[in-house]
Each structure stands twice: as C-alpha cells, then as structure tokens.
Enzyme design. Structure first.
Site, PDB file in Angstrom:
ATOM      1  N   PRO A 282       0.828  -1.207   0.000  1.00 22.22           N
ATOM      2  CA  PRO A 282       0.000   0.000   0.000  1.00 22.22           C
ATOM      3  C   PRO A 282       0.863   1.259   0.000  1.00 22.22           C
ATOM      4  O   PRO A 282       1.925   1.298   0.614  1.00 22.22           O
ATOM      5  CB  PRO A 282      -0.783  -0.114   1.310  1.00 22.22           C
ATOM      6  CG  PRO A 282       0.114  -0.896   2.217  1.00 22.22           C
ATOM      7  CD  PRO A 282       0.889  -1.843   1.330  1.00 22.22           C
ATOM      8  N   ARG A 284      -0.748   4.967  -1.242  1.00 18.83           N
ATOM      9  CA  ARG A 284      -1.697   6.066  -1.054  1.00 18.83           C
ATOM     10  C   ARG A 284      -2.524   5.927   0.228  1.00 18.83           C
ATOM     11  O   ARG A 284      -2.729   6.908   0.945  1.00 18.83           O
ATOM     12  CB  ARG A 284      -2.649   6.094  -2.252  1.00 18.83           C
ATOM     13  CG  ARG A 284      -3.617   7.258  -2.230  1.00 18.83           C
ATOM     14  CD  ARG A 284      -4.726   7.068  -3.275  1.00 18.83           C
ATOM     15  NE  ARG A 284      -4.279   6.613  -4.545  1.00 18.83           N
ATOM     16  CZ  ARG A 284      -3.936   7.399  -5.576  1.00 18.83           C
ATOM     17  NH1 ARG A 284      -4.030   8.696  -5.467  1.00 18.83           N
ATOM     18  NH2 ARG A 284      -3.527   6.865  -6.713  1.00 18.83           N
ATOM     19  N   CYS A 351       2.612  29.096 -16.157  1.00 19.56           N
ATOM     20  CA  CYS A 351       2.178  29.640 -17.434  1.00 19.56           C
ATOM     21  C   CYS A 351       1.429  28.601 -18.258  1.00 19.56           C
ATOM     22  O   CYS A 351       1.793  28.310 -19.389  1.00 19.56           O
ATOM     23  CB  CYS A 351       3.400  30.119 -18.203  1.00 19.56           C
ATOM     24  SG  CYS A 351       4.574  28.789 -18.475  1.00 19.56           S
TER      25      CYS A 351
HETATM   26  N1  LLP Z   1       2.823  -1.543  -6.063  1.00 20.03           N
HETATM   27  C1  LLP Z   1       3.051  -1.260  -7.364  1.00 20.03           C
HETATM   28  C2  LLP Z   1       3.723  -2.249  -8.192  1.00 20.03           C
HETATM   29  C3  LLP Z   1       2.637  -0.027  -7.892  1.00 20.03           C
HETATM   30  O1  LLP Z   1       2.863   0.246  -9.176  1.00 20.03           O
HETATM   31  C4  LLP Z   1       2.000   0.918  -7.050  1.00 20.03           C
HETATM   32  C5  LLP Z   1       1.578   2.217  -7.563  1.00 20.03           C
HETATM   33  C6  LLP Z   1       1.793   0.577  -5.695  1.00 20.03           C
HETATM   34  C7  LLP Z   1       2.206  -0.673  -5.239  1.00 20.03           C
HETATM   35  C8  LLP Z   1       1.134   1.498  -4.720  1.00 20.03           C
HETATM   36  O2  LLP Z   1      -0.183   1.728  -5.064  1.00 20.03           O
HETATM   37  P1  LLP Z   1      -1.164   2.572  -4.126  1.00 20.03           P
HETATM   38  O3  LLP Z   1      -1.426   1.761  -2.883  1.00 20.03           O
HETATM   39  O4  LLP Z   1      -0.498   3.845  -3.804  1.00 20.03           O
HETATM   40  O5  LLP Z   1      -2.372   2.752  -4.941  1.00 20.03           O
HETATM   41  N2  LLP Z   1       0.665   8.985  -9.376  1.00 20.03           N
HETATM   42  C9  LLP Z   1      -0.632   8.340  -9.359  1.00 20.03           C
HETATM   43  C10 LLP Z   1      -0.594   6.951  -8.767  1.00 20.03           C
HETATM   44  C11 LLP Z   1       0.373   6.035  -9.451  1.00 20.03           C
HETATM   45  C12 LLP Z   1       0.428   4.670  -8.810  1.00 20.03           C
HETATM   46  C13 LLP Z   1       1.583   3.877  -9.351  1.00 20.03           C
HETATM   47  N3  LLP Z   1       1.757   2.584  -8.771  1.00 20.03           N
HETATM   48  C14 LLP Z   1      -1.628   9.233  -8.625  1.00 20.03           C
HETATM   49  O6  LLP Z   1      -1.252  10.313  -8.180  1.00 20.03           O
HETATM   50  O7  LLP Z   1      -2.786   8.886  -8.516  1.00 20.03           O
END
Ligand code: LLP
Length: 421
Positions: A282, A284, A351
């Site tokens: 996890p 986010r 900009c």
């Molecule tokens: N594991 C892998 C292999 C991943 O690619 C990611 C996120 C995570 C774990 C963590 O996922 P989470 O629990 O955070 O959802 N910049 C984008 C989000 C990109 C996520 C990329 N991979 C945004 O601001 O929404």
C-alpha cells in the site's frame, strides 16, 4: 496505539475555525516555514499503517510500503519504525530505502523497466524479492545470478487482464498496458524460470491499479494469483508468497471510502484459500490523507463577466494530480472567515491553463495573503513535484507530538543551478 505522544484529535481538524494538524495551527507553521509547503501528520500515518496491519493480523503477511507514494526520508523512517518493509520502484528508491534504515531483506524491487545496473545493484545488495516483469527480464536476472553464483529470489508479476476501474492513467491490470506477464503465459514462463540456475521462483505478484474504491478488481486479481499458484504446484513449482500489490483508494471528496477492514475482507478469503503468506504494497492509503499542501493567495482576479480566479503560490509544480489525472482534491481556506461566499477556480502561478487545482469551488472571498489548504496531498504530491518555470520545490514539515519539524527544507535556486555547467 501510537508509539509517540498522541494528541486527542489526529489529522487535520479545526480549532476555533482554524485548520490545524494534530493540534498545531497551520498558520503557525506557515509563518515559520513560508508557503507553499507540505504539512504531514505523523499520527495519521501511524494510525493508517497500524489499521492495515491489524486488519490482516489473522493471516501471515508483510506490508511493503510503496515508497513511490512518498519517500521523504522522515516518512520512510517513520514507517520503518512502525514495522513496515519497503517496495522500491527504482535504484533511487532502493538507495532511499537503505538510507531510511530498511535492510535489503526488507525491500522488494518492482518496476516495469529495470535497467541492468539497477538489477545488479538489487542483486548485490540481496533484496528480498525482485518482482520480474517479463521473460526477458528473468533471463537478465538469471545471468546476473549465475555470474555471482547465487539464486536470485524472484516473483512473477502477473498481468491478470482485470480492469481496476480507476483513472486510465493509473489502471495497470489490463493486457493492453505495459505491465507484467500475460496471464496465459505465466505458467510456461514459470516452468522455464524454475529451471534456471540463477533464479529461485518464490512468488507471484500483481498490482492492477491505484485509487481503487470498488475492491472487486483486487479480489479478482488475488483469486487469479491463487489459481495460478495451484497450477504451478501441479507443475511441481512451490512458491512462498503472493504479492497482492497496492491500490486501496482513499476518499478525496469526504464521502466514505473502503476501510482497512474492507480491504482485508476483499483479500483475506483468497489469501487463506492459497495457504500462502501475502505481501501488500500500500502507498496512497497510508500517506494520502496524512498531508495538506498549504499555499497563500497571491491574487484574486475577477473577469468582467463575473468569473473569479483565486491565484495561489502553489500549482502543478507542487501538486500534479489535478492536472495529470483530473483528480479532485478538496481546497479549503485555512482560517474560516465571514466574508461573502464566492465561486472561483483555484489556480496556480504557472504559465499553463492546465495549472488549475480546482474548478468552481465555493468559499468565503479570500484576500491576498490568506492561506488555503489542499487536502489529502500526502501521496503522489511532493514526490511528483517539479522545477518547471524554475520554481523551487516546497519544504515538507512533519507534525509529531505537538511539534513541527522541517523534514525537507525548501529547495533554493542555488540547489537548482548547482547541477549546471
Ligand atoms: N505496487 C506497485 C507495483 C505499484 O505500481 C504501485 C503504484 C503501488 C504498489 C502502490 O499503489 P497505491 O497503494 O499507492 O495505490 N501517481 C498516481 C498513482 C500512481 C500509482 C503507481 N503505482 C496518482 O497520483 O494517482
């Protein structure tokens, strides 16, 4: 359950109308550090980590916090102190994990385009598992392993062709995306990998997307991995774990989002059925709600037709999510006021017309110098900041035990040009 002095109310809340972080009013921090800046609640990070850990207590599991969401050293260290492991997505994130005190066996290395140099770095260090993305990558890992006379622990990243039903930029589980090994190729690739002397196949991995709020895709992906693990067992290949990735969404608009218990309820039945330990990655869901971006009003512009713009000293260079994913973040005046309400677009100073943090937002008419907070900015906020327009990256402050500490100072123009000839 926190290990440090817990305030009565954690996270972001109002004291006499003024937004505070764990009891510390944001204007106090902004006055000391300047704007724009990120403010993190250590107690929120801790409680969110502990909630996930507790929800999965009934099953052997390891949490590998996804550093890509936020890898500021103090945050990585805090999570390590709580018992987290790390998921690194680049050589840089591996370095940061080490500097934050994670040991190589606490790190899994994921990433769709790992270079030979990054693979060599990870293998020399002895990271716990490399989540391999393709047949070709397995060959490259095998060659490095054999050259070093070791078997490298690998898991196969499976692309289960499951739609995460999140924003298309952050949905990774469909076969039309670049991620992982296609479901119907996994078995043959696993058999080949098992025969390689430089590899030890220890797991299966999937990550179908991020900001997932209907957890069905996560359940289906877990079930797909369980089925595959049984097929591998029939082929004589026994693995140790299923890495179920990250993806748990948070509420950006204040409406209810799945909890840690919902998350566990979505994954544990499949995990139990598999009889295998699980890894979670996890990002986010741990740090997203734990920070706000604090910014000052630099102008209030009214068009003759009545359209209003509140121009802040933060924009796409500080928080890219609204521009890149059309993401919604609540934006609130830090100090409540009784001025008449307006409806305005909240924009940054860059900009570009895309430099809009929020459209048609309603709040009391602000004055130049007033503070605004962009909520839920802890994940994919500071880490995605840029220097566009030669803007220096904002400082980050952590509030812990009623005190605030600068955990990353504001970048200076000298820092920026120091890299240039
Ligand atoms: N594991 C892998 C292999 C991943 O690619 C990611 C996120 C995570 C774990 C963590 O996922 P989470 O629990 O955070 O959802 N910049 C984008 C989000 C990109 C996520 C990329 N991979 C945004 O601001 O929404």
């Amino acid at each position: 359950m926190y290990t440090f002095d817990s305030p009565n109310v954690t996270g972001f809340h109002r004291i006499d109308g003024t937004l505070a972080c764990d009891g510390v009013p944001l204007p106090e921090i902004a006055a000391a550090v300047g704007t724009p800046l990120y403010v993190y609640s250590a107690a929120t990070i801790a409680s969110r980590y502990q909630a996930v850990d507790a929800a999965f207590a009934a099953h052997p599991h390891a949490i590998h916090y996804a550093l890509k969401a936020n890898s500021t050293l103090a945050i990585a260290r805090l999570l390590r102190s709580l018992g987290s492991n790390a998921d690194a997505n680049s050589g840089g994130e591996i370095e940061v994990a080490l500097r934050a005190g994670f040991t190589p066996p606490q790190i899994v290395f994921t990433g769709v385009g790992k270079t030979i140099a990054e693979l060599e770095q990870a293998i020399a260090l002895g990271v716990s598992t490399i989540n391999a993305e393709s047949d070709g990558e397995l060959d490259r890992i095998d060659a490095i392993g054999r050259a070093r006379g070791t078997r490298v622990r690998v898991a196969l990243r499976v692309n289960p062709d499951i739609d995460a039903r999140s924003h298309q930029h952050i949905s990774t589980g469909l076969k039309t995306t670049k991620f992982g090994i296609a479901l119907d190729e996994v078995r043959s690739i696993a058999r080949k990998a098992a025969a390689h002397h430089g590899l030890e196949l220890v797991g299966l991995h999937s990550h179908v997307g991020s900001q997932i709020t209907d957890l069905t895709p996560l359940t289906r992906a877990a079930e797909a991995l369980v089925t595959l693990s049984r097929e591998l067992r029939d082929d004589g290949i026994t693995i140790e774990h299923l890495d179920l990735g990250g993806g748990l969404g948070i509420s950006y608009d204040g409406t209810p989002a799945p909890t840690a218990s919902d998350y566990a309820a979505a994954l544990l039945p499949a995990a139990k059925h598999s009889g295998l330990a699980i890894i979670l990655e996890p990002g986010r869901s741990i740090v997203g709600p734990a920070a706000v971006l604090v910014s000052s009003v630099v102008d209030v512009k009214e068009r003759p037709g009545g359209m209003l713009f509140v121009i802040l000293d933060a924009g796409m260079t500080e928080l890219m999510r609204p521009m890149l994913y059309n993401a919604f973040h609540r934006i609130e005046p830090v100090v409540a006021s009784s001025a008449p309400e307006i409806v305005a677009d909240v924009v940054g100073p860059l900009c570009e017309t895309s430099d809009t943090l929020g459209r048609d937002r309603r709040f009391a008419r602000p004055r130049v110098g007033d503070l605004f907070a962009v909520l839920d900015a802890g994940a994919y906020g500071a880490v995605m900041a840029s220097n566009y327009n030669r803007r220096t990256m904002p400082p980050e402050v952590m509030v812990e035990g009623g005190r605030h500490t600068v955990i990353r100072r504001r970048q200076t123009i000298d820092d920026l040009v120091a890299l240039e000839a």
